[in-house]
Design a protein around this motif. Structure first.
Motif, PDB file in Angstrom:
ATOM      1  N   GLU A  84     -32.590 -16.438 -73.314  1.00 55.80           N
ATOM      2  CA  GLU A  84     -34.040 -15.507 -72.562  1.00 55.80           C
ATOM      3  C   GLU A  84     -33.476 -14.900 -71.657  1.00 55.80           C
ATOM      4  OE1 GLU A  84     -34.385 -18.217 -74.844  1.00 55.80           O
ATOM      5  OE2 GLU A  84     -36.501 -18.662 -75.738  1.00 55.80           O
ATOM      6  N   PRO A  85     -32.839 -15.958 -70.795  1.00 59.25           N
ATOM      7  CA  PRO A  85     -32.373 -16.269 -69.159  1.00 59.25           C
ATOM      8  C   PRO A  85     -31.541 -14.895 -69.165  1.00 59.25           C
ATOM      9  CG  PRO A  85     -31.498 -17.900 -70.224  1.00 59.25           C
ATOM     10  CD  PRO A  85     -32.745 -17.075 -70.984  1.00 59.25           C
ATOM     11  N   PHE A  86     -30.969 -14.584 -70.542  1.00 57.30           N
ATOM     12  CA  PHE A  86     -29.225 -14.197 -70.265  1.00 57.30           C
ATOM     13  C   PHE A  86     -30.199 -12.383 -70.011  1.00 57.30           C
ATOM     14  CE2 PHE A  86     -26.709 -10.710 -72.807  1.00 57.30           C
ATOM     15  CZ  PHE A  86     -25.111 -10.775 -71.740  1.00 57.30           C
ATOM     16  N   VAL A  87     -31.076 -12.381 -71.281  1.00 63.29           N
ATOM     17  CA  VAL A  87     -31.565 -11.041 -70.708  1.00 63.29           C
ATOM     18  C   VAL A  87     -32.003 -10.127 -69.819  1.00 63.29           C
ATOM     19  CG1 VAL A  87     -33.721  -9.377 -72.157  1.00 63.29           C
ATOM     20  CG2 VAL A  87     -31.816 -11.056 -73.945  1.00 63.29           C
ATOM     21  N   VAL A  88     -33.357 -11.683 -69.247  1.00 64.23           N
ATOM     22  CA  VAL A  88     -34.348 -11.308 -68.021  1.00 64.23           C
ATOM     23  C   VAL A  88     -32.730 -11.182 -67.518  1.00 64.23           C
ATOM     24  CG1 VAL A  88     -35.260 -12.450 -66.316  1.00 64.23           C
ATOM     25  CG2 VAL A  88     -36.230 -12.657 -68.750  1.00 64.23           C
ATOM     26  N   THR A  89     -32.132 -12.126 -66.652  1.00 65.14           N
ATOM     27  CA  THR A  89     -31.024 -12.304 -65.770  1.00 65.14           C
ATOM     28  C   THR A  89     -29.951 -12.393 -65.410  1.00 65.14           C
ATOM     29  OG1 THR A  89     -31.081 -14.811 -65.029  1.00 65.14           O
ATOM     30  CG2 THR A  89     -33.262 -13.769 -64.599  1.00 65.14           C
ATOM     31  N   GLY A  90     -29.352 -12.174 -66.952  1.00 68.15           N
ATOM     32  CA  GLY A  90     -28.059 -12.595 -66.703  1.00 68.15           C
ATOM     33  C   GLY A  90     -27.430 -13.307 -66.791  1.00 68.15           C
ATOM     34  N   GLY A  91     -27.546 -14.716 -66.303  1.00 66.66           N
ATOM     35  CA  GLY A  91     -27.366 -15.292 -65.280  1.00 66.66           C
ATOM     36  C   GLY A  91     -27.547 -15.813 -64.075  1.00 66.66           C
ATOM     37  N   GLY A  92     -27.952 -14.365 -63.619  1.00 64.64           N
ATOM     38  CA  GLY A  92     -27.971 -13.968 -62.062  1.00 64.64           C
ATOM     39  C   GLY A  92     -29.127 -14.528 -61.093  1.00 64.64           C
ATOM     40  N   PRO A  93     -29.982 -14.635 -60.387  1.00 66.40           N
ATOM     41  CA  PRO A  93     -28.653 -13.298 -58.955  1.00 66.40           C
ATOM     42  C   PRO A  93     -27.161 -14.281 -58.571  1.00 66.40           C
ATOM     43  CG  PRO A  93     -30.501 -14.011 -57.355  1.00 66.40           C
ATOM     44  CD  PRO A  93     -30.560 -14.344 -59.388  1.00 66.40           C
ATOM     45  N   GLY A  94     -25.901 -13.672 -58.453  1.00 70.85           N
ATOM     46  CA  GLY A  94     -25.314 -14.410 -58.507  1.00 70.85           C
ATOM     47  C   GLY A  94     -24.621 -15.474 -59.768  1.00 70.85           C
ATOM     48  N   ASN A  95     -23.925 -16.960 -59.360  1.00 69.20           N
ATOM     49  CA  ASN A  95     -24.671 -17.890 -60.799  1.00 69.20           C
ATOM     50  C   ASN A  95     -25.066 -18.557 -60.730  1.00 69.20           C
ATOM     51  OD1 ASN A  95     -22.238 -16.568 -61.601  1.00 69.20           O
ATOM     52  ND2 ASN A  95     -21.228 -17.696 -60.484  1.00 69.20           N
TER      53      ASN A  95
END
Length: 300
Positions: free
Chosen positions: A231-242
């Motif tokens: 879920e967070p990988f699809v939404v934010t890709g780990g961002g903004p930043g880290n």
């Protein structure tokens, strides 16, 4: 006469043990093997011992810094969703009807979010939060809140927390509802006769009877939230930043993005141990705290 015990029944369980060995034990040993080696490609490995583990547990190193930063994000996220989902799930379960056609309707509605695949949940909230075409993002910006989960770390955190609460609160509510349904009606009748308040009924009857299902709900939600990835990988890709780079995302970056198999394997072993230790500690505490001693009964 000595009783004869037939051990042939173990042969029926043997296929299960073989399946577990291939699906769990052998891959685990492969990861352990990678965690004590290093590679420069071309399928050539070199012995590194516990070097990766030393770097991983040392915050001053590059690997340790990334690991501990991701670990604190994971712990913060798990604490936030548990602090919201457990009380909210209890409240929803208490508000549900106990009989009639509305019970089936409520159960179906609550089960709908649980049926949606994780990647689809991420896609839904990715679109939902966009400021140009998403209902949430457009509405918040319409009220002048300047919402942008792609550029603002706080907005990104609030989005993934809201997404997880929407997705998994139903599980807690269903478990709590099952615990409430198991309470005999005589308990409520006795409380009514004693003139107990609504709060007294909850604290003295309902909450103690939900203790076991709450333990299951907490363990399931902690393990899932601590290992969240899709879920967070699809939404934010780990961002903004880290800012939303959790351990699972950091692990994938190491293993697939940088092809540091040794570092990724060591991190995955420590990652797994953290989940097991936290679950064991919480289970031990929950099963020991508040237990009532049975009074000793003498013979008649």
């Amino acid at each position: 006469m000595e009783k004869i015990v037939n051990q042939k029944a173990w042969l029926l369980v043997l296929p299960v043990f073989v399946l577990v060995a291939f699906s769990a034990i052998i891959p685990l040993m492969t990861v352990v093997n990678y965690s004590v080696q290093d590679t420069f490609g071309n399928n050539q490995f070199f012995w590194n011992g516990v070097g990766w583990y030393k770097d991983l547990l040392d915050p001053s190193t590059e690997l340790g810094g990334r690991f501990f930063a991701s670990l604190w994000r994971n712990l913060l996220f798990s604490a936030a969703v548990l602090a919201i989902e457990i009380p909210l799930g209890i409240l929803v379960a208490l508000s549900m009807p106990r009989e009639g056609w509305r019970v089936a309707a409520c159960l179906i509605i609550l089960a709908l979010p649980l049926l949606i695949p994780w990647n689809v949940v991420g896609t839904i909230w990715q679109i939902f939060g966009r400021s140009d075409i998403g209902l949430l993002g457009y509405t918040l910006n319409l009220f002048g809140l300047n919402y942008n989960y792609v550029a603002n770390p706080l907005d990104a955190w609030l989005t993934i927390i809201a997404m997880d609460v929407w997705h998994w609160t139903s599980l807690v509510a269903l478990l709590c509802y099952a615990g409430l349904k198991s309470i005999p009606e005589a308990y409520y009748q006795a409380a009514h006769i004693d003139g107990a308040s609504r709060w007294a009924v909850f604290t003295a009857i309902q909450l103690p009877k939900m203790k076991r299902v709450l333990l299951i709900a907490f363990l399931l939600r902690f393990m899932d939230s601590f290992m969240i990835y899709t879920e967070p990988f699809v939404v934010t890709g780990g961002g903004p930043g880290n800012s939303t780079t959790f351990l699972s995302i950091e692990l994938v970056k190491l293993a697939l993005g940088q092809f540091d198999l040794g570092k990724a394997a060591a991190m995955s072993i420590v990652y797994n141990l953290i989940v097991l230790i936290v679950c064991w500690v919480f289970y031990t505490v929950m099963t020991n705290v508040g237990t009532e001693r049975r009074p000793e009964t003498g013979g008649v």
